[in-house]
Scaffold this motif. Structure first.
Motif, PDB file in Angstrom:
ATOM      1  N   SER A  79       0.771  -1.069   0.058  1.00 52.25           N
ATOM      2  CA  SER A  79      -0.130   0.037  -0.009  1.00 52.25           C
ATOM      3  C   SER A  79       0.853   1.306   0.084  1.00 52.25           C
ATOM      4  O   SER A  79       0.425   2.080  -0.807  1.00 52.25           O
ATOM      5  CB  SER A  79      -0.998  -0.032   1.318  1.00 52.25           C
ATOM      6  N   THR A  80       1.791   1.206   0.858  1.00 52.33           N
ATOM      7  CA  THR A  80       2.949   2.471   0.762  1.00 52.33           C
ATOM      8  C   THR A  80       3.485   2.600  -0.464  1.00 52.33           C
ATOM      9  O   THR A  80       3.677   3.737  -1.160  1.00 52.33           O
ATOM     10  CB  THR A  80       3.888   2.620   1.964  1.00 52.33           C
ATOM     11  N   SER A  82       2.527   1.799  -3.478  1.00 50.55           N
ATOM     12  CA  SER A  82       1.488   2.040  -4.363  1.00 50.55           C
ATOM     13  C   SER A  82       1.335   3.611  -4.285  1.00 50.55           C
ATOM     14  O   SER A  82       1.167   4.262  -5.081  1.00 50.55           O
ATOM     15  CB  SER A  82      -0.029   1.442  -4.123  1.00 50.55           C
ATOM     16  N   TYR A  83       1.162   3.967  -2.979  1.00 50.78           N
ATOM     17  CA  TYR A  83       0.988   5.411  -2.638  1.00 50.78           C
ATOM     18  C   TYR A  83       1.879   6.362  -2.940  1.00 50.78           C
ATOM     19  O   TYR A  83       1.842   7.516  -3.690  1.00 50.78           O
ATOM     20  CB  TYR A  83       0.567   5.660  -1.002  1.00 50.78           C
ATOM     21  N   GLU A  84       3.239   5.946  -2.588  1.00 47.42           N
ATOM     22  CA  GLU A  84       4.223   6.686  -2.947  1.00 47.42           C
ATOM     23  C   GLU A  84       4.791   6.802  -4.582  1.00 47.42           C
ATOM     24  O   GLU A  84       4.934   7.775  -4.991  1.00 47.42           O
ATOM     25  CB  GLU A  84       5.534   6.126  -2.360  1.00 47.42           C
ATOM     26  N   LEU A  86       2.125   6.730  -6.772  1.00 43.15           N
ATOM     27  CA  LEU A  86       0.996   7.583  -7.133  1.00 43.15           C
ATOM     28  C   LEU A  86       1.533   9.136  -6.853  1.00 43.15           C
ATOM     29  O   LEU A  86       1.397   9.988  -7.922  1.00 43.15           O
ATOM     30  CB  LEU A  86      -0.175   7.267  -6.472  1.00 43.15           C
ATOM     31  N   ARG A  87       2.178   9.359  -5.657  1.00 45.92           N
ATOM     32  CA  ARG A  87       2.505  10.607  -5.531  1.00 45.92           C
ATOM     33  C   ARG A  87       3.649  11.076  -6.234  1.00 45.92           C
ATOM     34  O   ARG A  87       3.442  12.213  -6.709  1.00 45.92           O
ATOM     35  CB  ARG A  87       2.861  10.493  -3.974  1.00 45.92           C
ATOM     36  N   GLU A  90       1.873  12.159  -9.658  1.00 42.65           N
ATOM     37  CA  GLU A  90       0.985  13.403  -9.469  1.00 42.65           C
ATOM     38  C   GLU A  90       1.903  14.536  -9.261  1.00 42.65           C
ATOM     39  O   GLU A  90       1.290  15.643  -9.695  1.00 42.65           O
ATOM     40  CB  GLU A  90       0.230  13.202  -8.174  1.00 42.65           C
TER      41      GLU A  90
END
Length: 124
Positions: A79-80, A82-84, A86-87, A90
């Motif tokens: 999850s981290t 994926s989040y990192e 994505l960030r 972005e």
């Protein structure tokens, strides 16, 4: 009582993940998530060794629950990752996002294969 093994492993894995991430990331002046990369690759190596040990009969189901499910389950983090990623995308760091995805998958698989090979060399 198997769940206690998972909990015990996670009690070590979660703080180890946090502390390792902070220690690794503090040594880099980059937007690349080196801390998450390091814990995920390390977890893949541990799981590779554990898998090879289990295949050789050197690791039983209790050790797999403790280290595989508990420790590595809390140490590694999809999850981290994926989040990192994505960030990064972005915020305009698309190159770093792509390197994170390709590098994490390649290094993780490589670490797992190395772990299995090491375990087979030791216990076969």
């Amino acid at each position: 009582m198997n769940w206690l093994l998972v909990v015990a492993g996670a009690m070590v894995g979660a703080p180890l993940r946090y502390l390792t991430d902070r220690a690794v990331q503090s040594r880099h002046d980059s937007v690349f998530p080196w801390g998450t990369f390091a814990v995920n690759v390390t977890g893949c190596l541990i799981l590779g060794v554990l898998t090879g040990a289990a295949a050789s009969g050197a690791a039983g189901s209790h050790l797999q629950l403790l280290l595989g499910t508990g420790l590595c389950g809390a140490l590694t983090t999809y999850s981290t990752f994926s989040y990192e990623t994505l960030r990064l995308a972005e915020t305009g760091a698309g190159f770093y996002a792509a390197v994170n995805v390709v590098g994490s998958v390649a290094a993780g698989l490589g670490a797992a294969f190395v772990g299995v090979a090491v375990a087979q060399a030791v216990w076969a």
